[in-house]
Design a protein around this motif. Structure first.
Motif, PDB file in Angstrom:
ATOM      1  N   MET A   1       0.819  -1.192   0.000  1.00  0.00           N
ATOM      2  CA  MET A   1       0.000   0.000   0.000  1.00  0.00           C
ATOM      3  C   MET A   1       0.869   1.265   0.000  1.00  0.00           C
ATOM      4  O   MET A   1       0.517   2.257  -0.624  1.00  0.00           O
ATOM      5  CB  MET A   1      -0.924  -0.039   1.224  1.00  0.00           C
ATOM      6  N   GLY A   2       2.000   1.201   0.694  1.00  0.00           N
ATOM      7  CA  GLY A   2       2.885   2.350   0.763  1.00  0.00           C
ATOM      8  C   GLY A   2       3.463   2.713  -0.592  1.00  0.00           C
ATOM      9  O   GLY A   2       3.662   3.888  -0.900  1.00  0.00           O
ATOM     10  N   PHE A   3       3.735   1.699  -1.416  1.00  0.00           N
ATOM     11  CA  PHE A   3       4.275   1.944  -2.754  1.00  0.00           C
ATOM     12  C   PHE A   3       3.266   2.703  -3.609  1.00  0.00           C
ATOM     13  O   PHE A   3       3.637   3.641  -4.334  1.00  0.00           O
ATOM     14  CB  PHE A   3       4.646   0.614  -3.421  1.00  0.00           C
ATOM     15  N   ILE A   4       2.010   2.329  -3.516  1.00  0.00           N
ATOM     16  CA  ILE A   4       0.978   2.979  -4.316  1.00  0.00           C
ATOM     17  C   ILE A   4       0.792   4.426  -3.876  1.00  0.00           C
ATOM     18  O   ILE A   4       0.686   5.333  -4.711  1.00  0.00           O
ATOM     19  CB  ILE A   4      -0.349   2.190  -4.232  1.00  0.00           C
ATOM     20  N   ILE A   5       0.795   4.663  -2.575  1.00  0.00           N
ATOM     21  CA  ILE A   5       0.664   6.030  -2.071  1.00  0.00           C
ATOM     22  C   ILE A   5       1.860   6.864  -2.500  1.00  0.00           C
ATOM     23  O   ILE A   5       1.718   8.006  -2.931  1.00  0.00           O
ATOM     24  CB  ILE A   5       0.477   6.027  -0.542  1.00  0.00           C
ATOM     25  N   ARG A   6       3.060   6.285  -2.417  1.00  0.00           N
ATOM     26  CA  ARG A   6       4.268   7.013  -2.832  1.00  0.00           C
ATOM     27  C   ARG A   6       4.216   7.339  -4.335  1.00  0.00           C
ATOM     28  O   ARG A   6       4.589   8.437  -4.759  1.00  0.00           O
ATOM     29  CB  ARG A   6       5.486   6.136  -2.521  1.00  0.00           C
ATOM     30  N   LEU A   7       3.733   6.385  -5.135  1.00  0.00           N
ATOM     31  CA  LEU A   7       3.588   6.606  -6.567  1.00  0.00           C
ATOM     32  C   LEU A   7       2.588   7.724  -6.851  1.00  0.00           C
ATOM     33  O   LEU A   7       2.837   8.600  -7.689  1.00  0.00           O
ATOM     34  CB  LEU A   7       3.157   5.312  -7.267  1.00  0.00           C
ATOM     35  N   LEU A  12       1.324  13.269  -8.369  1.00  0.00           N
ATOM     36  CA  LEU A  12       0.705  14.556  -8.064  1.00  0.00           C
ATOM     37  C   LEU A  12       1.754  15.665  -8.026  1.00  0.00           C
ATOM     38  O   LEU A  12       1.518  16.772  -8.524  1.00  0.00           O
ATOM     39  CB  LEU A  12      -0.061  14.480  -6.739  1.00  0.00           C
ATOM     40  N   ALA A  13       2.924  15.361  -7.474  1.00  0.00           N
ATOM     41  CA  ALA A  13       3.999  16.359  -7.420  1.00  0.00           C
ATOM     42  C   ALA A  13       4.463  16.725  -8.824  1.00  0.00           C
ATOM     43  O   ALA A  13       4.676  17.909  -9.124  1.00  0.00           O
ATOM     44  CB  ALA A  13       5.163  15.829  -6.588  1.00  0.00           C
ATOM     45  N   LEU A  14       4.614  15.745  -9.697  1.00  0.00           N
ATOM     46  CA  LEU A  14       4.998  16.029 -11.087  1.00  0.00           C
ATOM     47  C   LEU A  14       3.931  16.855 -11.797  1.00  0.00           C
ATOM     48  O   LEU A  14       4.241  17.802 -12.530  1.00  0.00           O
ATOM     49  CB  LEU A  14       5.251  14.732 -11.853  1.00  0.00           C
ATOM     50  N   TYR A  15       2.678  16.498 -11.570  1.00  0.00           N
ATOM     51  CA  TYR A  15       1.591  17.249 -12.199  1.00  0.00           C
ATOM     52  C   TYR A  15       1.571  18.694 -11.698  1.00  0.00           C
ATOM     53  O   TYR A  15       1.437  19.635 -12.490  1.00  0.00           O
ATOM     54  CB  TYR A  15       0.250  16.569 -11.937  1.00  0.00           C
ATOM     55  N   LEU A  16       1.704  18.876 -10.391  1.00  0.00           N
ATOM     56  CA  LEU A  16       1.714  20.232  -9.838  1.00  0.00           C
ATOM     57  C   LEU A  16       2.920  21.024 -10.333  1.00  0.00           C
ATOM     58  O   LEU A  16       2.822  22.239 -10.558  1.00  0.00           O
ATOM     59  CB  LEU A  16       1.687  20.185  -8.313  1.00  0.00           C
ATOM     60  N   LEU A  17       4.047  20.350 -10.511  1.00  0.00           N
ATOM     61  CA  LEU A  17       5.221  21.020 -11.056  1.00  0.00           C
ATOM     62  C   LEU A  17       4.932  21.579 -12.445  1.00  0.00           C
ATOM     63  O   LEU A  17       5.292  22.718 -12.747  1.00  0.00           O
ATOM     64  CB  LEU A  17       6.411  20.063 -11.114  1.00  0.00           C
ATOM     65  N   LEU A 108       3.797  17.724   0.081  1.00  0.00           N
ATOM     66  CA  LEU A 108       2.854  16.605  -0.058  1.00  0.00           C
ATOM     67  C   LEU A 108       3.172  15.478   0.919  1.00  0.00           C
ATOM     68  O   LEU A 108       2.258  14.854   1.468  1.00  0.00           O
ATOM     69  CB  LEU A 108       2.853  16.094  -1.497  1.00  0.00           C
ATOM     70  N   ASP A 109       4.453  15.191   1.141  1.00  0.00           N
ATOM     71  CA  ASP A 109       4.829  14.178   2.122  1.00  0.00           C
ATOM     72  C   ASP A 109       4.380  14.572   3.521  1.00  0.00           C
ATOM     73  O   ASP A 109       3.935  13.729   4.308  1.00  0.00           O
ATOM     74  CB  ASP A 109       6.340  13.947   2.113  1.00  0.00           C
ATOM     75  N   ALA A 110       4.491  15.853   3.842  1.00  0.00           N
ATOM     76  CA  ALA A 110       4.043  16.327   5.155  1.00  0.00           C
ATOM     77  C   ALA A 110       2.536  16.177   5.299  1.00  0.00           C
ATOM     78  O   ALA A 110       2.046  15.772   6.368  1.00  0.00           O
ATOM     79  CB  ALA A 110       4.459  17.779   5.354  1.00  0.00           C
ATOM     80  N   ILE A 111       1.794  16.459   4.238  1.00  0.00           N
ATOM     81  CA  ILE A 111       0.342  16.314   4.280  1.00  0.00           C
ATOM     82  C   ILE A 111      -0.045  14.846   4.431  1.00  0.00           C
ATOM     83  O   ILE A 111      -0.902  14.493   5.245  1.00  0.00           O
ATOM     84  CB  ILE A 111      -0.301  16.932   3.019  1.00  0.00           C
ATOM     85  N   GLY A 116      -1.885  10.548   8.214  1.00  0.00           N
ATOM     86  CA  GLY A 116      -1.674   9.170   8.626  1.00  0.00           C
ATOM     87  C   GLY A 116      -1.731   8.177   7.479  1.00  0.00           C
ATOM     88  O   GLY A 116      -1.968   6.986   7.696  1.00  0.00           O
ATOM     89  N   LEU A 117      -1.541   8.624   6.268  1.00  0.00           N
ATOM     90  CA  LEU A 117      -1.625   7.734   5.104  1.00  0.00           C
ATOM     91  C   LEU A 117      -0.285   7.144   4.710  1.00  0.00           C
ATOM     92  O   LEU A 117      -0.205   6.396   3.746  1.00  0.00           O
ATOM     93  CB  LEU A 117      -2.206   8.509   3.912  1.00  0.00           C
ATOM     94  N   ASP A 118       0.780   7.490   5.425  1.00  0.00           N
ATOM     95  CA  ASP A 118       2.121   7.036   5.037  1.00  0.00           C
ATOM     96  C   ASP A 118       2.437   5.627   5.513  1.00  0.00           C
ATOM     97  O   ASP A 118       3.493   5.106   5.212  1.00  0.00           O
ATOM     98  CB  ASP A 118       3.184   8.008   5.528  1.00  0.00           C
ATOM     99  N   GLY A 119       1.534   4.995   6.227  1.00  0.00           N
ATOM    100  CA  GLY A 119       1.728   3.613   6.631  1.00  0.00           C
ATOM    101  C   GLY A 119       2.451   3.428   7.953  1.00  0.00           C
ATOM    102  O   GLY A 119       2.637   2.300   8.397  1.00  0.00           O
ATOM    103  N   THR A 120       2.888   4.505   8.592  1.00  0.00           N
ATOM    104  CA  THR A 120       3.544   4.372   9.890  1.00  0.00           C
ATOM    105  C   THR A 120       2.484   4.317  10.985  1.00  0.00           C
ATOM    106  O   THR A 120       1.387   4.860  10.849  1.00  0.00           O
ATOM    107  CB  THR A 120       4.487   5.554  10.160  1.00  0.00           C
ATOM    108  N   ARG A 121       2.840   3.652  12.041  1.00  0.00           N
ATOM    109  CA  ARG A 121       1.905   3.522  13.170  1.00  0.00           C
ATOM    110  C   ARG A 121       2.375   4.378  14.318  1.00  0.00           C
ATOM    111  O   ARG A 121       3.552   4.601  14.511  1.00  0.00           O
ATOM    112  CB  ARG A 121       1.815   2.065  13.612  1.00  0.00           C
ATOM    113  N   ASP A 122       1.424   4.836  15.110  1.00  0.00           N
ATOM    114  CA  ASP A 122       1.764   5.658  16.274  1.00  0.00           C
ATOM    115  C   ASP A 122       2.315   4.845  17.411  1.00  0.00           C
ATOM    116  O   ASP A 122       2.061   3.758  17.651  1.00  0.00           O
ATOM    117  CB  ASP A 122       0.517   6.414  16.768  1.00  0.00           C
TER     118      ASP A 122
END
Length: 122
Positions: A1-7, A12-17, A108-111, A116-122
């Motif tokens: 799941m993390g790979f898909i979110i990173r992709l 989105l970053a390329l598009y915004l650029l 975008l990474d900060a958002i 909580g979508l980056d796959g890390t747990r609290d």
């Protein structure tokens, strides 16, 4: 799941650029698949080619106190543009585009992390 979110974040970053900076654009008629392919290629180049370039440029990177990394990032963006539907006006545009892309990706990474979508747990 993390790979898909990173992709998706990279796409989105390329598009915004391309929307923010006129020196980098997608080819006319490029669709979502073209953007996703460019993001995938960017991930592959960042994982395989960028470390080699950073290692080879280590002496000059030390002399410039790390500023040469901007040039390496520009080379990476230029390589991605060479094999995908991404268009870069020139090498200077690639360096500026890589700098803007870094800032956009960082935001975008900060958002994603705050949501909580980056796959890390609290």
């Amino acid at each position: 799941m993390g790979f898909i979110i990173r992709l998706l974040v990279n796409a989105l970053a390329l598009y915004l650029l391309t929307r923010v900076y006129v020196g980098v654009s997608f080819a006319p008629g490029a669709d979502l698949v073209g953007i996703l392919i460019a993001a995938f290629v960017m991930g592959i180049v960042n994982a395989l080619v960028r470390p080699v370039l950073l290692l080879l440029s280590l002496p000059i990177n030390l002399l410039t106190l790390g500023l040469f990394t901007l040039v390496v990032n520009g080379v990476v963006l230029y390589l991605v543009a060479a094999v995908t539907s991404l268009n870069v006006s020139g090498f200077g545009a690639a360096i500026i585009g890589a700098l803007i892309l870094t800032v956009i990706s960082w935001v975008l990474d900060a958002i994603v992390g705050a949501l909580g979508l980056d796959g890390t747990r609290d």
